[in-house]
Design a protein around this motif. Structure first.
Motif, PDB file in Angstrom:
ATOM      1  N   LYS A 105     -35.896 -24.256 -53.965  1.00  0.00           N
ATOM      2  CA  LYS A 105     -35.770 -25.879 -53.041  1.00  0.00           C
ATOM      3  C   LYS A 105     -34.139 -26.732 -54.176  1.00  0.00           C
ATOM      4  O   LYS A 105     -33.665 -27.080 -53.066  1.00  0.00           O
ATOM      5  CB  LYS A 105     -36.714 -26.548 -52.924  1.00  0.00           C
ATOM      6  N   ALA A 106     -34.633 -26.657 -54.826  1.00  0.00           N
ATOM      7  CA  ALA A 106     -33.491 -27.420 -55.392  1.00  0.00           C
ATOM      8  C   ALA A 106     -31.993 -26.559 -55.816  1.00  0.00           C
ATOM      9  O   ALA A 106     -30.978 -26.677 -55.405  1.00  0.00           O
ATOM     10  CB  ALA A 106     -33.613 -26.816 -57.472  1.00  0.00           C
ATOM     11  N   ALA A 107     -32.054 -24.581 -55.655  1.00  0.00           N
ATOM     12  CA  ALA A 107     -31.127 -24.854 -55.536  1.00  0.00           C
ATOM     13  C   ALA A 107     -29.884 -24.441 -53.962  1.00  0.00           C
ATOM     14  O   ALA A 107     -28.923 -24.673 -54.431  1.00  0.00           O
ATOM     15  CB  ALA A 107     -31.745 -22.588 -55.633  1.00  0.00           C
ATOM     16  N   ILE A 108     -31.042 -24.533 -53.330  1.00  0.00           N
ATOM     17  CA  ILE A 108     -31.062 -24.956 -51.510  1.00  0.00           C
ATOM     18  C   ILE A 108     -30.234 -26.642 -51.781  1.00  0.00           C
ATOM     19  O   ILE A 108     -29.020 -26.963 -50.745  1.00  0.00           O
ATOM     20  CB  ILE A 108     -31.539 -24.795 -50.824  1.00  0.00           C
ATOM     21  N   ALA A 109     -30.898 -27.621 -52.075  1.00  0.00           N
ATOM     22  CA  ALA A 109     -29.693 -28.298 -52.291  1.00  0.00           C
ATOM     23  C   ALA A 109     -29.210 -28.755 -52.770  1.00  0.00           C
ATOM     24  O   ALA A 109     -27.928 -29.836 -52.170  1.00  0.00           O
ATOM     25  CB  ALA A 109     -31.551 -29.279 -53.039  1.00  0.00           C
ATOM     26  N   ARG A 110     -28.843 -28.349 -53.801  1.00  0.00           N
ATOM     27  CA  ARG A 110     -27.556 -27.938 -54.607  1.00  0.00           C
ATOM     28  C   ARG A 110     -26.144 -27.257 -54.044  1.00  0.00           C
ATOM     29  O   ARG A 110     -25.080 -27.214 -53.778  1.00  0.00           O
ATOM     30  CB  ARG A 110     -28.009 -27.771 -56.327  1.00  0.00           C
ATOM     31  N   PHE A 111     -26.451 -26.084 -53.153  1.00  0.00           N
ATOM     32  CA  PHE A 111     -25.656 -25.231 -53.123  1.00  0.00           C
ATOM     33  C   PHE A 111     -25.836 -24.739 -51.643  1.00  0.00           C
ATOM     34  O   PHE A 111     -24.695 -23.883 -50.695  1.00  0.00           O
ATOM     35  CB  PHE A 111     -25.810 -23.965 -53.890  1.00  0.00           C
ATOM     36  N   GLY A 112     -26.827 -25.552 -50.806  1.00  0.00           N
ATOM     37  CA  GLY A 112     -26.576 -24.966 -49.585  1.00  0.00           C
ATOM     38  C   GLY A 112     -27.725 -23.729 -49.026  1.00  0.00           C
ATOM     39  O   GLY A 112     -27.662 -24.037 -47.451  1.00  0.00           O
ATOM     40  N   ARG A 113     -27.394 -23.047 -49.637  1.00  0.00           N
ATOM     41  CA  ARG A 113     -28.434 -21.725 -49.330  1.00  0.00           C
ATOM     42  C   ARG A 113     -28.555 -20.706 -50.294  1.00  0.00           C
ATOM     43  O   ARG A 113     -28.300 -21.553 -51.815  1.00  0.00           O
ATOM     44  CB  ARG A 113     -27.355 -21.445 -48.371  1.00  0.00           C
ATOM     45  N   LEU A 114     -28.799 -19.853 -49.965  1.00  0.00           N
ATOM     46  CA  LEU A 114     -29.366 -18.449 -50.886  1.00  0.00           C
ATOM     47  C   LEU A 114     -28.307 -17.600 -50.630  1.00  0.00           C
ATOM     48  O   LEU A 114     -29.391 -16.771 -49.409  1.00  0.00           O
ATOM     49  CB  LEU A 114     -30.310 -17.818 -51.842  1.00  0.00           C
ATOM     50  N   LEU A 115     -27.890 -16.941 -50.492  1.00  0.00           N
ATOM     51  CA  LEU A 115     -26.512 -15.287 -50.853  1.00  0.00           C
ATOM     52  C   LEU A 115     -26.041 -14.767 -51.278  1.00  0.00           C
ATOM     53  O   LEU A 115     -25.106 -15.221 -51.712  1.00  0.00           O
ATOM     54  CB  LEU A 115     -26.146 -15.938 -49.409  1.00  0.00           C
TER      55      LEU A 115
END
Length: 115
Positions: A105-115
């Protein structure tokens, strides 16, 4: 072939990079620009080296491991070598579901996605 003695055992010193896996093209062309990686075990060894490779290739990434101080040291090493790298370091124990969920969740909040 050069050989050196290590503790009474002869070892061949060799560092080959085969053309098929040479990362130089990825580094020069920043082929991972716009990608976001989530790296576990990033506080040393293979995880740390994977993070550095992604940084050199232009990716943003999340570093996770159990000890925040070692993660912070890895982050500083990477930023020293690749000052433009976008790095998020999160203390995470991958056997604790809630910690992994919070890190994602923190990663998505910071970068908008994981890809």
């Amino acid at each position: 072939m050069d050989q050196i003695a290590r503790e009474s055992i002869l070892v061949a010193e060799r560092h080959d990079i085969y053309p098929e896996i040479d990362p130089a093209e990825h580094f020069s062309q920043k082929t991972y620009q716009g990608k976001v990686a989530f790296i576990t075990g990033a506080s040393r060894g293979i995880g740390e080296e994977i993070a550095l490779m992604y940084a050199k290739a232009g990716a943003s990434f999340v570093l996770t491991a159990r000890k925040q101080d070692t993660l912070d040291a890895v982050k500083q090493r990477i930023l020293g070598l690749v000052p433009t790298a976008e790095v998020l370091a999160l203390q995470t124990d991958v056997v604790v579901f809630e910690q992994v969920e919070a890190a994602v969740k923190a990663a998505i909040a910071r970068f908008g996605r994981l890809l």
